[in-house]
Scaffold this motif. Structure first.
Motif, PDB file in Angstrom:
ATOM      1  N   ILE A  35       0.856  -1.191   0.000  1.00  0.00           N
ATOM      2  CA  ILE A  35       0.000   0.000   0.000  1.00  0.00           C
ATOM      3  C   ILE A  35       0.887   1.234   0.000  1.00  0.00           C
ATOM      4  O   ILE A  35       1.847   1.312   0.760  1.00  0.00           O
ATOM      5  CB  ILE A  35      -0.921   0.008   1.234  1.00  0.00           C
ATOM      6  CG1 ILE A  35      -1.747  -1.274   1.294  1.00  0.00           C
ATOM      7  CG2 ILE A  35      -1.823   1.243   1.217  1.00  0.00           C
ATOM      8  CD1 ILE A  35      -2.476  -1.478   2.612  1.00  0.00           C
ATOM      9  N   ASP A  36       0.542   2.188  -0.874  1.00  0.00           N
ATOM     10  CA  ASP A  36       1.289   3.441  -0.944  1.00  0.00           C
ATOM     11  C   ASP A  36       0.302   4.601  -0.893  1.00  0.00           C
ATOM     12  O   ASP A  36      -0.784   4.529  -1.485  1.00  0.00           O
ATOM     13  CB  ASP A  36       2.079   3.500  -2.254  1.00  0.00           C
ATOM     14  CG  ASP A  36       3.470   4.053  -2.076  1.00  0.00           C
ATOM     15  OD1 ASP A  36       3.700   4.792  -1.098  1.00  0.00           O
ATOM     16  OD2 ASP A  36       4.332   3.757  -2.920  1.00  0.00           O
ATOM     17  N   GLU A  37       0.659   5.669  -0.197  1.00  0.00           N
ATOM     18  CA  GLU A  37      -0.214   6.838  -0.090  1.00  0.00           C
ATOM     19  C   GLU A  37      -0.239   7.591  -1.414  1.00  0.00           C
ATOM     20  O   GLU A  37       0.798   7.885  -1.994  1.00  0.00           O
ATOM     21  CB  GLU A  37       0.297   7.752   1.022  1.00  0.00           C
ATOM     22  CG  GLU A  37      -0.599   8.941   1.276  1.00  0.00           C
ATOM     23  CD  GLU A  37      -0.123   9.772   2.452  1.00  0.00           C
ATOM     24  OE1 GLU A  37       0.047  10.981   2.256  1.00  0.00           O
ATOM     25  OE2 GLU A  37       0.075   9.201   3.534  1.00  0.00           O
ATOM     26  N   VAL A  38      -1.450   7.912  -1.874  1.00  0.00           N
ATOM     27  CA  VAL A  38      -1.620   8.666  -3.121  1.00  0.00           C
ATOM     28  C   VAL A  38      -1.781  10.148  -2.830  1.00  0.00           C
ATOM     29  O   VAL A  38      -1.275  10.991  -3.560  1.00  0.00           O
ATOM     30  CB  VAL A  38      -2.826   8.132  -3.933  1.00  0.00           C
ATOM     31  CG1 VAL A  38      -3.099   8.988  -5.143  1.00  0.00           C
ATOM     32  CG2 VAL A  38      -2.580   6.692  -4.340  1.00  0.00           C
ATOM     33  N   ASP A  39      -2.502  10.474  -1.767  1.00  0.00           N
ATOM     34  CA  ASP A  39      -2.646  11.878  -1.373  1.00  0.00           C
ATOM     35  C   ASP A  39      -3.038  11.987   0.094  1.00  0.00           C
ATOM     36  O   ASP A  39      -3.323  10.996   0.756  1.00  0.00           O
ATOM     37  CB  ASP A  39      -3.634  12.625  -2.271  1.00  0.00           C
ATOM     38  CG  ASP A  39      -5.022  12.034  -2.259  1.00  0.00           C
ATOM     39  OD1 ASP A  39      -5.452  11.513  -1.216  1.00  0.00           O
ATOM     40  OD2 ASP A  39      -5.698  12.107  -3.288  1.00  0.00           O
ATOM     41  N   ALA A  40      -3.067  13.205   0.582  1.00  0.00           N
ATOM     42  CA  ALA A  40      -3.322  13.457   2.000  1.00  0.00           C
ATOM     43  C   ALA A  40      -4.764  13.170   2.419  1.00  0.00           C
ATOM     44  O   ALA A  40      -5.057  13.095   3.600  1.00  0.00           O
ATOM     45  CB  ALA A  40      -2.967  14.894   2.345  1.00  0.00           C
ATOM     46  N   GLY A  76      -9.897   4.693  -0.598  1.00  0.00           N
ATOM     47  CA  GLY A  76      -9.617   5.315   0.679  1.00  0.00           C
ATOM     48  C   GLY A  76      -9.306   4.287   1.753  1.00  0.00           C
ATOM     49  O   GLY A  76      -9.783   3.160   1.700  1.00  0.00           O
ATOM     50  N   ALA A  77      -8.505   4.715   2.714  1.00  0.00           N
ATOM     51  CA  ALA A  77      -8.187   3.873   3.865  1.00  0.00           C
ATOM     52  C   ALA A  77      -8.153   4.761   5.098  1.00  0.00           C
ATOM     53  O   ALA A  77      -7.688   5.893   5.042  1.00  0.00           O
ATOM     54  CB  ALA A  77      -6.842   3.183   3.671  1.00  0.00           C
ATOM     55  N   LEU A  84     -11.354   0.273   5.194  1.00  0.00           N
ATOM     56  CA  LEU A  84     -11.388   0.898   3.875  1.00  0.00           C
ATOM     57  C   LEU A  84     -12.575   1.832   3.770  1.00  0.00           C
ATOM     58  O   LEU A  84     -13.554   1.688   4.499  1.00  0.00           O
ATOM     59  CB  LEU A  84     -11.491  -0.191   2.804  1.00  0.00           C
ATOM     60  CG  LEU A  84     -10.380  -1.235   2.799  1.00  0.00           C
ATOM     61  CD1 LEU A  84     -10.707  -2.353   1.822  1.00  0.00           C
ATOM     62  CD2 LEU A  84      -9.047  -0.599   2.465  1.00  0.00           C
ATOM     63  N   ARG A  85     -12.499   2.779   2.834  1.00  0.00           N
ATOM     64  CA  ARG A  85     -13.626   3.679   2.577  1.00  0.00           C
ATOM     65  C   ARG A  85     -13.588   4.105   1.109  1.00  0.00           C
ATOM     66  O   ARG A  85     -12.650   3.789   0.394  1.00  0.00           O
ATOM     67  CB  ARG A  85     -13.590   4.882   3.512  1.00  0.00           C
ATOM     68  CG  ARG A  85     -12.335   5.702   3.435  1.00  0.00           C
ATOM     69  CD  ARG A  85     -12.420   6.910   4.354  1.00  0.00           C
ATOM     70  NE  ARG A  85     -11.194   7.637   4.409  1.00  0.00           N
ATOM     71  CZ  ARG A  85     -10.696   8.398   3.440  1.00  0.00           C
ATOM     72  NH1 ARG A  85     -11.345   8.537   2.314  1.00  0.00           N
ATOM     73  NH2 ARG A  85      -9.556   9.023   3.583  1.00  0.00           N
ATOM     74  N   ASP A  86     -14.591   4.850   0.692  1.00  0.00           N
ATOM     75  CA  ASP A  86     -14.680   5.305  -0.694  1.00  0.00           C
ATOM     76  C   ASP A  86     -13.456   6.128  -1.088  1.00  0.00           C
ATOM     77  O   ASP A  86     -12.921   6.898  -0.282  1.00  0.00           O
ATOM     78  CB  ASP A  86     -15.916   6.193  -0.903  1.00  0.00           C
ATOM     79  CG  ASP A  86     -17.209   5.412  -0.887  1.00  0.00           C
ATOM     80  OD1 ASP A  86     -17.177   4.173  -1.049  1.00  0.00           O
ATOM     81  OD2 ASP A  86     -18.264   6.050  -0.715  1.00  0.00           O
ATOM     82  N   VAL A  87     -13.044   5.977  -2.340  1.00  0.00           N
ATOM     83  CA  VAL A  87     -11.980   6.801  -2.901  1.00  0.00           C
ATOM     84  C   VAL A  87     -12.497   8.239  -3.018  1.00  0.00           C
ATOM     85  O   VAL A  87     -13.682   8.461  -3.283  1.00  0.00           O
ATOM     86  CB  VAL A  87     -11.533   6.250  -4.281  1.00  0.00           C
ATOM     87  CG1 VAL A  87     -12.627   6.336  -5.317  1.00  0.00           C
ATOM     88  CG2 VAL A  87     -10.285   6.938  -4.777  1.00  0.00           C
ATOM     89  N   THR A  88     -11.641   9.217  -2.786  1.00  0.00           N
ATOM     90  CA  THR A  88     -12.058  10.615  -2.921  1.00  0.00           C
ATOM     91  C   THR A  88     -11.651  11.190  -4.276  1.00  0.00           C
ATOM     92  O   THR A  88     -12.288  12.106  -4.772  1.00  0.00           O
ATOM     93  CB  THR A  88     -11.465  11.501  -1.806  1.00  0.00           C
ATOM     94  OG1 THR A  88     -10.051  11.432  -1.850  1.00  0.00           O
ATOM     95  CG2 THR A  88     -11.964  11.050  -0.447  1.00  0.00           C
ATOM     96  N   LEU A  89     -10.588  10.648  -4.871  1.00  0.00           N
ATOM     97  CA  LEU A  89     -10.160  11.106  -6.198  1.00  0.00           C
ATOM     98  C   LEU A  89     -11.187  10.726  -7.251  1.00  0.00           C
ATOM     99  O   LEU A  89     -11.761   9.640  -7.195  1.00  0.00           O
ATOM    100  CB  LEU A  89      -8.837  10.439  -6.588  1.00  0.00           C
ATOM    101  CG  LEU A  89      -7.544  11.035  -6.110  1.00  0.00           C
ATOM    102  CD1 LEU A  89      -6.379  10.113  -6.460  1.00  0.00           C
ATOM    103  CD2 LEU A  89      -7.327  12.398  -6.713  1.00  0.00           C
ATOM    104  N   SER A  90     -11.383  11.596  -8.225  1.00  0.00           N
ATOM    105  CA  SER A  90     -12.245  11.242  -9.347  1.00  0.00           C
ATOM    106  C   SER A  90     -11.429  10.441 -10.364  1.00  0.00           C
ATOM    107  O   SER A  90     -10.188  10.480 -10.363  1.00  0.00           O
ATOM    108  CB  SER A  90     -12.794  12.502 -10.020  1.00  0.00           C
ATOM    109  OG  SER A  90     -11.749  13.201 -10.689  1.00  0.00           O
TER     110      SER A  90
END
Length: 101
Positions: A35-40, A76-77, A84-90
């Motif tokens: 797992i790698d962080e994509v954004d804040a 999302g994590a 886990l949760r919904d992704v915020t990025l479109s």
């Protein structure tokens, strides 16, 4: 939960639904998940930790993260790792930040 599936073989990013962590494992094809962080905002990239050892087809890179071989899932994590949760990025925003190699 909403997620985005990156398929470098077809150079595509598509919205998907994830019910549990095991769904991510099935989409990636291996149990060695990194797992790698994509954004804040908490969005994370899930991918096969041993992708280069396996010689998986296709590669992609998000921003300056290390290039990944094979499928990846962005969703999302929780910060504390509790779930886990919904992704915020479109889909469009992720596509603008992703290069297929």
């Amino acid at each position: 939960m909403k997620a985005l599936l990156i398929r470098p073989q077809s150079r595509s990013i598509e919205p998907i639904e994830i019910g549990r962590f095991e769904d991510i494992v099935k989409l990636i094809g291996y149990e060695t998940i990194a797992i790698d962080e994509v954004d804040a905002s908490g969005d994370r990239l899930f991918f096969d930790e041993e992708c280069f050892l396996r010689g998986s087809e296709g590669r992609f890179q998000i921003d300056s993260l290390i290039p990944v071989s094979g499928n990846g899932v962005v969703m999302g994590a929780e910060e504390d790792g509790s779930g886990l949760r919904d992704v915020t990025l479109s889909q469009e925003a992720l596509a603008a930040r992703t290069k297929f190699l």
